[in-house]
Design an enzyme around this catalytic site. Structure first.
Site, PDB file in Angstrom:
ATOM      1  N   TYR A 149     -67.528  44.155  65.817  1.00  0.00           N
ATOM      2  CA  TYR A 149     -66.583  44.973  66.572  1.00  0.00           C
ATOM      3  C   TYR A 149     -66.114  44.150  67.770  1.00  0.00           C
ATOM      4  O   TYR A 149     -66.945  43.629  68.521  1.00  0.00           O
ATOM      5  CB  TYR A 149     -67.240  46.269  67.046  1.00  0.00           C
ATOM      6  CG  TYR A 149     -66.348  47.153  67.879  1.00  0.00           C
ATOM      7  CD1 TYR A 149     -66.566  47.310  69.249  1.00  0.00           C
ATOM      8  CD2 TYR A 149     -65.283  47.849  67.309  1.00  0.00           C
ATOM      9  CE1 TYR A 149     -65.761  48.122  70.019  1.00  0.00           C
ATOM     10  CE2 TYR A 149     -64.468  48.670  68.077  1.00  0.00           C
ATOM     11  CZ  TYR A 149     -64.714  48.801  69.424  1.00  0.00           C
ATOM     12  OH  TYR A 149     -63.905  49.612  70.196  1.00  0.00           O
ATOM     13  N   ASP A 244     -67.368  36.104  70.432  1.00  0.00           N
ATOM     14  CA  ASP A 244     -67.250  37.346  71.199  1.00  0.00           C
ATOM     15  C   ASP A 244     -68.619  37.657  71.798  1.00  0.00           C
ATOM     16  O   ASP A 244     -69.509  38.174  71.130  1.00  0.00           O
ATOM     17  CB  ASP A 244     -66.775  38.483  70.286  1.00  0.00           C
ATOM     18  CG  ASP A 244     -66.728  39.796  71.030  1.00  0.00           C
ATOM     19  OD1 ASP A 244     -66.252  40.798  70.456  1.00  0.00           O
ATOM     20  OD2 ASP A 244     -67.177  39.849  72.198  1.00  0.00           O
ATOM     21  N   LYS A 272     -69.032  43.857  79.978  1.00  0.00           N
ATOM     22  CA  LYS A 272     -70.304  44.561  80.197  1.00  0.00           C
ATOM     23  C   LYS A 272     -71.106  44.027  81.396  1.00  0.00           C
ATOM     24  O   LYS A 272     -70.834  44.375  82.543  1.00  0.00           O
ATOM     25  CB  LYS A 272     -71.123  44.543  78.907  1.00  0.00           C
ATOM     26  CG  LYS A 272     -70.413  45.318  77.766  1.00  0.00           C
ATOM     27  CD  LYS A 272     -71.225  45.358  76.499  1.00  0.00           C
ATOM     28  CE  LYS A 272     -70.406  45.870  75.333  1.00  0.00           C
ATOM     29  NZ  LYS A 272     -70.384  47.343  75.228  1.00  0.00           N
TER      30      LYS A 272
HETATM   31  P1  KE4 Z   1     -64.831  47.378  75.585  1.00  0.00           P
HETATM   32  O1  KE4 Z   1     -63.343  47.420  75.371  1.00  0.00           O
HETATM   33  O2  KE4 Z   1     -65.541  48.614  75.053  1.00  0.00           O
HETATM   34  O3  KE4 Z   1     -65.211  47.028  77.032  1.00  0.00           O
HETATM   35  O4  KE4 Z   1     -65.401  46.111  74.743  1.00  0.00           O
HETATM   36  C1  KE4 Z   1     -65.129  46.043  73.364  1.00  0.00           C
HETATM   37  C2  KE4 Z   1     -66.201  45.204  72.704  1.00  0.00           C
HETATM   38  C3  KE4 Z   1     -65.883  43.910  72.333  1.00  0.00           C
HETATM   39  N1  KE4 Z   1     -66.795  43.104  71.758  1.00  0.00           N
HETATM   40  C4  KE4 Z   1     -68.061  43.541  71.538  1.00  0.00           C
HETATM   41  C5  KE4 Z   1     -69.055  42.608  70.905  1.00  0.00           C
HETATM   42  C6  KE4 Z   1     -68.446  44.854  71.910  1.00  0.00           C
HETATM   43  O5  KE4 Z   1     -69.713  45.267  71.680  1.00  0.00           O
HETATM   44  C7  KE4 Z   1     -67.500  45.702  72.501  1.00  0.00           C
HETATM   45  C8  KE4 Z   1     -67.825  47.127  72.883  1.00  0.00           C
HETATM   46  N2  KE4 Z   1     -69.097  47.617  72.457  1.00  0.00           N
HETATM   47  C9  KE4 Z   1     -69.190  49.046  72.221  1.00  0.00           C
HETATM   48  C10 KE4 Z   1     -70.635  49.365  71.823  1.00  0.00           C
HETATM   49  N3  KE4 Z   1     -70.870  49.088  70.465  1.00  0.00           N
HETATM   50  C11 KE4 Z   1     -68.745  49.826  73.403  1.00  0.00           C
HETATM   51  C12 KE4 Z   1     -69.103  51.296  73.368  1.00  0.00           C
HETATM   52  C13 KE4 Z   1     -67.886  52.142  73.120  1.00  0.00           C
HETATM   53  O6  KE4 Z   1     -67.022  51.766  72.300  1.00  0.00           O
HETATM   54  O7  KE4 Z   1     -67.849  53.216  73.757  1.00  0.00           O
END
Ligand code: KE4
Length: 434
Positions: A149, A244, A272
């Site tokens: 993701y 990533d 994060k």
């Molecule tokens: P954000 O746009 O949520 O800040 O980051 C996206 C993202 C990009 N790359 C990786 C490896 C990530 O894990 C994420 C976001 N992780 C999720 C949890 N699996 C965020 C939680 C959510 O979507 O509410």
């Protein structure tokens, strides 16, 4: 342990109202408990390794706001830094010294990053990194991996993990076929598939983007040689390698997952931890690639709150504490202690042959299956009903793990022996009921 009946009256009332105002009652799908069923509790406050819901129930928290809370919640040093920064203004839209300090910190901690640009989310960072790779190479196609993701940008919502896996629907409606068709999504750990994709799309692939240690399909572990193979194939075919590290960056090591893997990507994305709980993302890498970004080059990317001074203060304070407290070593220690305890419990249970426990540093996940879990398909084949029973068994005993088998668990420096012991006690009670 006597399982106290936990009142959830206020959470239920809030969720009922939220459902009338917010799609699914949540501002992000993973919070909706759709993968385990039932209704989410609403948070009132959090401190250290614990979160309290609006009904006063407390939980040892292994979600850690999905990664940012690496020191634990509401760390004193971060709160202090935020107060000082905010008192001087919350946003300027004008360059500030803190942005330079954050860039200096990222460049010094992650050797593959020569230049870096801040964003306000991991999604933005990943979207921008893909656009930059396409602009630098002049190519359109992208290789990603099933279950990984990279945020909700159109090109990346193809066989994506995390919340997108909730109903086994890893693709999103609303993404034009013309865009989704440019993304090739392959099985993680399968170098032969990557080699074949490059052969079949000669000269067309701009980049390979990968979570070096995927945490959005549960936690997957890269097999020896996989990342080295990606590096070799990208070099052979003139494509960029993007790690990533939004989740793994500044968590698995000072230099992120890439420090332990020993492979140098062309670009990396972050988020994060470097926001200390505030909205932040970042992407960086080779200067010759980064200098294709506006206002120097022709690849446009921008953001009103990019490098926000309060978010920078929070992230810098968090990183400073991680270094001051010898955080990465301690996170490994507590991770190893939790893993040993969990393995001991499962080894003595009827489930011993049908659970896969994956851990890397302070990230972990459990798959209920007798088969090794190498990729997304293996993870999807694990027993979700058993996971659901574990989730709620732990929740009612005051332990909150991610409400989905397709997420990772996160430890923090606030998870001490007491929290681990409390967790293992709850697990030991629940496992025989699975
Ligand atoms: P954000 O746009 O949520 O800040 O980051 C996206 C993202 C990009 N790359 C990786 C490896 C990530 O894990 C994420 C976001 N992780 C999720 C949890 N699996 C965020 C939680 C959510 O979507 O509410």
């Amino acid at each position: 342990m006597i399982v106290p009946v936990r009142s959830l009256v206020r959470s239920k009332a809030l969720f009922a109202e939220a459902l009338t105002l917010i799609p699914g009652g949540v501002n992000s799908p993973v919070r909706a408990f759709r993968n385990v069923g039932g209704e989410p509790f609403f948070a009132e406050r959090a401190a250290g390794a614990r979160v309290w819901d609006v009904d006063g129930n407390s939980y040892v928290d292994y979600v850690g706001t999905w990664g940012p809370a690496i020191l634990g919640h509401a760390p004193e040093a971060v709160l202090r830094a935020v107060g000082v920064a905010a008192a001087s203004g919350t946003s300027f839209g004008i360059p500030t010294a803190r942005e330079v300090e954050m860039a200096r910190k990222i460049v010094s901690w992650v050797p593959s990053v020569e230049k870096v640009r801040m964003t306000s989310s991991g999604t933005e960072a990943c979207m921008a990194a893909v656009r930059l790779a396409r602009g630098f190479t002049g190519r359109d196609k992208l290789i990603k991996f099933e279950g990984c993701y990279h945020g909700h940008g159109d090109s990346l919502l193809v066989k994506a993990g995390s919340g997108a896996l909730t109903h086994g629907e890893p693709d999103s409606a609303g993404v034009p076929a013309a865009i989704a068709g440019l993304t090739l999504s392959l099985p993680f750990n399968d170098l032969a598939a990557v080699r074949a994709a490059f052969e079949q799309n000669r000269g067309q692939i701009a980049a390979v983007i990968v979570e070096p240690v995927p945490g959005n399909v549960g936690l997957l572990l890269p097999e020896p040689g996989f990342h080295e193979g990606l590096r070799t194939l990208c070099d052979a075919h003139g494509a960029l390698l993007i790690f990533d590290e939004v989740m793994t960056g500044f968590r698995l090591a000072k230099g992120g997952a890439q420090e332990g893997i020993g492979v140098r990507p062309d670009l990396s994305t972050f988020g994060k931890v470097i926001g200390g709980g505030f909205p932040v993302g970042a992407f960086g890498g080779r200067a010759e690639v980064m200098d294709c970004l506006a206002p120097v080059g022709k690849v446009y990317q921008a953001g009103t709150l990019s490098g926000n001074p309060v978010a920078m203060a929070a992230g810098l304070a968090q990183l400073a504490e991680l270094e001051r407290l010898d955080g990465f070593r301690r996170l490994e220690e507590v991770g190893a202690a939790l893993e040993a305890g969990l393995r001991g419990i499962f080894a003595k249970s009827a489930r011993s042959g049908s659970v896969q426990l994956h851990r890397r540093g302070s990230m972990f996940s459990l798959f209920f299956t007798a088969k090794p879990v190498r990729n997304c398909a293996d993870a999807m084949a694990s027993d979700r009903e058993v996971f659901r029973k574990l989730f709620f068994g732990l929740l009612e005993r005051g332990v909150y793990i991610a409400p989905s088998p397709f997420e990772a668990g996160f430890l923090s420096l606030a998870h001490g022996a007491d929290e681990v012991e409390e967790t293992l006690r709850a697990v030991a009670e629940v496992v025989p009921t699975l």
